[in-house]
Design a protein around this motif. Structure first.
Motif, PDB file in Angstrom:
ATOM      1  N   PRO A   1       0.833  -1.203   0.000  1.00 55.60           N
ATOM      2  CA  PRO A   1       0.000   0.000   0.000  1.00 55.60           C
ATOM      3  C   PRO A   1       0.871   1.259   0.000  1.00 55.60           C
ATOM      4  O   PRO A   1       1.952   1.275   0.562  1.00 55.60           O
ATOM      5  CB  PRO A   1      -0.788  -0.110   1.312  1.00 55.60           C
ATOM      6  CG  PRO A   1      -0.737  -1.564   1.676  1.00 55.60           C
ATOM      7  CD  PRO A   1       0.572  -2.080   1.147  1.00 55.60           C
ATOM      8  N   GLY A   2       0.372   2.285  -0.683  1.00 56.76           N
ATOM      9  CA  GLY A   2       1.106   3.546  -0.693  1.00 56.76           C
ATOM     10  C   GLY A   2       1.246   4.128  -2.080  1.00 56.76           C
ATOM     11  O   GLY A   2       0.290   4.196  -2.849  1.00 56.76           O
ATOM     12  N   THR A   3       2.465   4.498  -2.401  1.00 55.93           N
ATOM     13  CA  THR A   3       2.730   5.217  -3.646  1.00 55.93           C
ATOM     14  C   THR A   3       3.321   4.306  -4.715  1.00 55.93           C
ATOM     15  O   THR A   3       3.981   3.319  -4.410  1.00 55.93           O
ATOM     16  CB  THR A   3       3.717   6.374  -3.395  1.00 55.93           C
ATOM     17  OG1 THR A   3       4.926   5.836  -2.828  1.00 55.93           O
ATOM     18  CG2 THR A   3       3.125   7.409  -2.450  1.00 55.93           C
ATOM     19  N   VAL A   4       3.056   4.687  -5.983  1.00 55.81           N
ATOM     20  CA  VAL A   4       3.567   3.928  -7.121  1.00 55.81           C
ATOM     21  C   VAL A   4       4.085   4.896  -8.176  1.00 55.81           C
ATOM     22  O   VAL A   4       3.424   5.884  -8.497  1.00 55.81           O
ATOM     23  CB  VAL A   4       2.473   3.067  -7.794  1.00 55.81           C
ATOM     24  CG1 VAL A   4       3.051   2.263  -8.954  1.00 55.81           C
ATOM     25  CG2 VAL A   4       1.791   2.154  -6.815  1.00 55.81           C
ATOM     26  N   LEU A   5       5.251   4.573  -8.725  1.00 59.87           N
ATOM     27  CA  LEU A   5       5.776   5.268  -9.889  1.00 59.87           C
ATOM     28  C   LEU A   5       5.600   4.333 -11.072  1.00 59.87           C
ATOM     29  O   LEU A   5       6.095   3.209 -11.064  1.00 59.87           O
ATOM     30  CB  LEU A   5       7.261   5.600  -9.695  1.00 59.87           C
ATOM     31  CG  LEU A   5       7.973   6.226 -10.896  1.00 59.87           C
ATOM     32  CD1 LEU A   5       7.369   7.582 -11.245  1.00 59.87           C
ATOM     33  CD2 LEU A   5       9.467   6.364 -10.610  1.00 59.87           C
ATOM     34  N   ASP A   6       4.865   4.800 -12.089  1.00 58.98           N
ATOM     35  CA  ASP A   6       4.676   4.028 -13.312  1.00 58.98           C
ATOM     36  C   ASP A   6       5.600   4.635 -14.366  1.00 58.98           C
ATOM     37  O   ASP A   6       5.345   5.726 -14.869  1.00 58.98           O
ATOM     38  CB  ASP A   6       3.213   4.088 -13.752  1.00 58.98           C
ATOM     39  CG  ASP A   6       2.903   3.188 -14.945  1.00 58.98           C
ATOM     40  OD1 ASP A   6       3.840   2.588 -15.515  1.00 58.98           O
ATOM     41  OD2 ASP A   6       1.712   3.096 -15.314  1.00 58.98           O
ATOM     42  N   LEU A   7       6.687   3.919 -14.666  1.00 58.35           N
ATOM     43  CA  LEU A   7       7.675   4.401 -15.641  1.00 58.35           C
ATOM     44  C   LEU A   7       7.250   4.043 -17.059  1.00 58.35           C
ATOM     45  O   LEU A   7       6.868   2.906 -17.320  1.00 58.35           O
ATOM     46  CB  LEU A   7       9.043   3.769 -15.366  1.00 58.35           C
ATOM     47  CG  LEU A   7       9.812   4.303 -14.180  1.00 58.35           C
ATOM     48  CD1 LEU A   7      11.114   3.526 -13.998  1.00 58.35           C
ATOM     49  CD2 LEU A   7      10.108   5.773 -14.334  1.00 58.35           C
ATOM     50  N   ALA A   8       7.331   5.008 -17.953  1.00 55.70           N
ATOM     51  CA  ALA A   8       6.929   4.813 -19.347  1.00 55.70           C
ATOM     52  C   ALA A   8       5.491   4.314 -19.394  1.00 55.70           C
ATOM     53  O   ALA A   8       5.181   3.285 -19.984  1.00 55.70           O
ATOM     54  CB  ALA A   8       7.888   3.878 -20.071  1.00 55.70           C
TER      55      ALA A   8
END
Length: 189
Positions: free
Chosen positions: A35-42
Motif C-alpha cells: 500500500p502507498g505510492t507507485v511510480l509508473d515508468l513509461a
C-alpha cells in the motif's frame, strides 16, 4: 528527446480515444505491491496507472509523450481518479530525481537502459516493490520486434545488488513473449 517524443506522440495520436486494457501481469501480481505510492515508468496512456489508481494507490505516471499523458488525464478524469503525471526524458540523468521516493515502481512493456537502473533503484524505498513485465528475445525472433527493446534471457536477474529477486518467469501470452520480474529493495542496516 525530441525524436523519441515525436515518434511516440505520432503513435498515440493515431489511436482511438479508448481506455487501454490493464496489463495481464498487473492484474495477476497486484497483490505483490505494498500500500502507498507507485511510480509508473513509461506509462503510455495509462494501462497500468488507471488500474493502480482504481485500486487505491497514489500513482505518479511518467512518460516521454505529452500526448499519451494527455490521454491518460482524460481517462483518469472520466473515472474520477486522481493521478499525477510527469513528462520526462528518461535519457536525461536527472529526469526523475525531483520525484522523491516510492513504495512501488511498475514498468510495463518498456526496457530501461543499463544507465537507468541506478536511478530506478534510488527512487524505490527500502522494502519497496518493483514489478516489471516486458518483451523478451523470443518476441524478437517470433514477431520481428526490435531486438533493442527486448530483454535477453535472464538479463535482469542480477540487475542491482540492492534489488532482491522475488519472481522471474518467461511467458507466452497469445504470441507475446514476455519476461516478468518482481523485486524488492533490500533494507540496509
Amino acid at each position: 528527446m525530441r525524436e523519441d517524443q515525436e515518434r511516440w506522440n505520432t503513435r498515440f495520436n493515431k489511436r482511438p480515444l479508448v481506455q487501454p486494457s490493464t496489463p495481464r501481469f498487473m492484474k495477476e501480481k497486484f497483490d505483490q505491491l505494498i500500500p502507498g505510492t507507485v511510480l509508473d515508468l513509461a506509462c503510455g496512456d495509462g494501462a497500468a496507472t488507471l488500474y493502480l489508481a482504481e485500486k487505491g494507490l497514489k500513482v505518479t505516471a511518467t512518460d516521454i509523450s505529452d500526448i499519451a499523458l494527455a490521454r491518460l488525464s482524460i481517462f483518469a478524469k472520466a473515472l474520477s481518479l486522481d493521478v499525477s503525471t510527469c513528462l520526462v526524458d528518461f535519457d536525461h540523468p536527472t529526469a526523475l530525481s525531483h520525484l522523491g521516493a516510492f513504495d512501488n515502481i511498475v514498468i510495463m512493456h518498456f526496457k530501461p537502459k543499463p544507465v537507468h537502473w541506478p536511478i530506478i533503484v534510488s527512487l524505490l524505498r527500502p522494502g519497496g516493490k518493483l514489478l516489471m513485465s516486458t518483451f523478451n528475445l523470443q518476441h524478437h525472433f517470433e514477431n520481428n520486434f526490435s531486438r533493442r527493446f527486448c530483454l535477453e534471457k535472464n538479463e535482469l536477474i542480477h540487475v542491482s545488488e540492492d534489488l532482491v529477486l522475488d519472481h522471474h518467469e518467461s511467458v507466452n501470452i497469445n504470441g507475446n513473449y514476455m519476461d516478468d520480474y518482481i523485486f524488492h529493495k533490500a533494507c540496509t542496516p
